[in-house]
Design a protein around this motif. Structure first.
Motif, mmCIF file in Angstrom:
data_model
loop_
_atom_site.group_PDB
_atom_site.id
_atom_site.type_symbol
_atom_site.label_atom_id
_atom_site.label_comp_id
_atom_site.label_asym_id
_atom_site.label_seq_id
_atom_site.Cartn_x
_atom_site.Cartn_y
_atom_site.Cartn_z
ATOM 1 N N UNK A 180 1.254 -1.219 -0.242
ATOM 2 C CA UNK A 180 0.239 -0.002 0.226
ATOM 3 C C UNK A 180 0.731 1.294 0.095
ATOM 4 N N UNK A 181 0.802 1.625 -0.855
ATOM 5 C CA UNK A 181 1.771 2.967 -0.848
ATOM 6 C C UNK A 181 0.921 4.237 -0.872
ATOM 7 N N UNK B 269 -7.810 -3.969 1.924
ATOM 8 C CA UNK B 269 -7.014 -4.390 1.263
ATOM 9 C C UNK B 269 -5.120 -5.280 2.064
ATOM 10 N N UNK B 270 -5.061 -5.121 3.460
ATOM 11 C CA UNK B 270 -4.576 -6.074 4.034
ATOM 12 C C UNK B 270 -3.365 -6.356 3.674
ATOM 13 N N UNK B 271 -2.263 -5.199 3.651
ATOM 14 C CA UNK B 271 -1.470 -4.947 2.748
ATOM 15 C C UNK B 271 -0.016 -5.821 3.864
ATOM 16 N N UNK B 272 1.426 -5.861 3.218
ATOM 17 C CA UNK B 272 1.945 -7.031 3.581
ATOM 18 C C UNK B 272 2.799 -5.993 4.367
ATOM 19 N N UNK B 273 2.656 -4.401 3.740
ATOM 20 C CA UNK B 273 3.887 -3.233 3.767
ATOM 21 C C UNK B 273 3.467 -1.794 3.484
ATOM 22 N N UNK B 274 3.848 -1.114 4.356
ATOM 23 C CA UNK B 274 2.885 0.443 3.861
ATOM 24 C C UNK B 274 3.925 1.332 3.606
ATOM 25 N N UNK B 275 4.233 1.185 2.510
ATOM 26 C CA UNK B 275 4.736 2.827 1.725
ATOM 27 C C UNK B 275 5.173 4.013 2.444
ATOM 28 N N UNK B 276 4.888 4.776 3.449
ATOM 29 C CA UNK B 276 4.003 6.267 3.414
ATOM 30 C C UNK B 276 6.220 6.964 3.860
ATOM 31 N N UNK C 128 0.570 -3.601 13.853
ATOM 32 C CA UNK C 128 0.035 -4.432 13.674
ATOM 33 C C UNK C 128 0.026 -6.232 12.738
ATOM 34 N N UNK C 129 -0.155 -5.267 11.514
ATOM 35 C CA UNK C 129 -0.316 -6.300 10.413
ATOM 36 C C UNK C 129 0.197 -5.838 9.416
ATOM 37 N N UNK C 130 0.990 -5.274 9.082
ATOM 38 C CA UNK C 130 2.410 -4.411 8.125
ATOM 39 C C UNK C 130 2.967 -4.073 8.904
ATOM 40 N N UNK C 131 4.162 -4.311 7.476
ATOM 41 C CA UNK C 131 5.723 -4.034 7.691
ATOM 42 C C UNK C 131 5.248 -2.340 6.925
ATOM 43 N N UNK C 132 5.756 -0.627 7.984
ATOM 44 C CA UNK C 132 5.884 0.190 8.127
ATOM 45 C C UNK C 132 7.372 0.700 7.284
#
Length: 142
Positions: A6-7, A44-51, A72-76
């Motif tokens: 998720x970007x 969308x339950x992403x594995x990674x959030x790119x922010x 709790x659910x994704x790498x940030x």
């Protein structure tokens, strides 16, 4: 490494890198505006959030506690511009966010940072190798 990303980062160079490099390596890229990040994360339950550092401030002002829920659910993976002071990103690193300093000099830097962050999180959550991933190589060599 297949993953959903998720970007929310609006930097055109990073968006280009995400689509060009990550997409060609099996990543599914979902882009949203920062004000849509919290609801998009839940859907969308992403594995990674790119922010970016700035966008995290927006998440927290719109929805207090949003960062903790996402973590709790994704790498940030948080991008930090060269002019940012340490106070802007050190607290995020202490909380467990992965930090990526800009500018990126090569398209592969984003993918390598993302793969490293995901492996790191899997090791932390599931032990060495992480959730069936027994490759065990967390080197940053690309």
């Amino acid at each position: 490494m297949d993953a959903r990303v998720l970007v929310t980062e609006s930097d055109w160079q990073l968006l280009n890198y995400a689509y060009r490099d990550l997409g060609s390596h099996g990543y599914e890229i979902v882009t949203v505006r920062p004000d849509e990040a919290v609801s998009a994360h839940a859907k969308c339950h992403p594995d990674v959030v790119l922010t970016s550092v700035e966008d995290i401030g927006r998440f927290e002002s719109d929805t207090p506690g949003a960062l903790n829920t996402m973590m709790a659910h994704s790498v940030i993976l948080v991008t930090v511009s060269p002019d940012a002071g340490p106070e802007e990103w050190q607290e995020l690193a202490r909380k467990g966010c992965e930090i990526l300093f800009k500018p990126l000099l090569h398209v592969s830097e984003l993918r390598v940072a993302m793969e490293f962050a995901v492996r790191n999180q899997r090791r932390t959550r599931y032990g060495e190798g992480g959730n069936g991933d027994h490759h065990g190589d967390s080197s940053r060599a690309g």
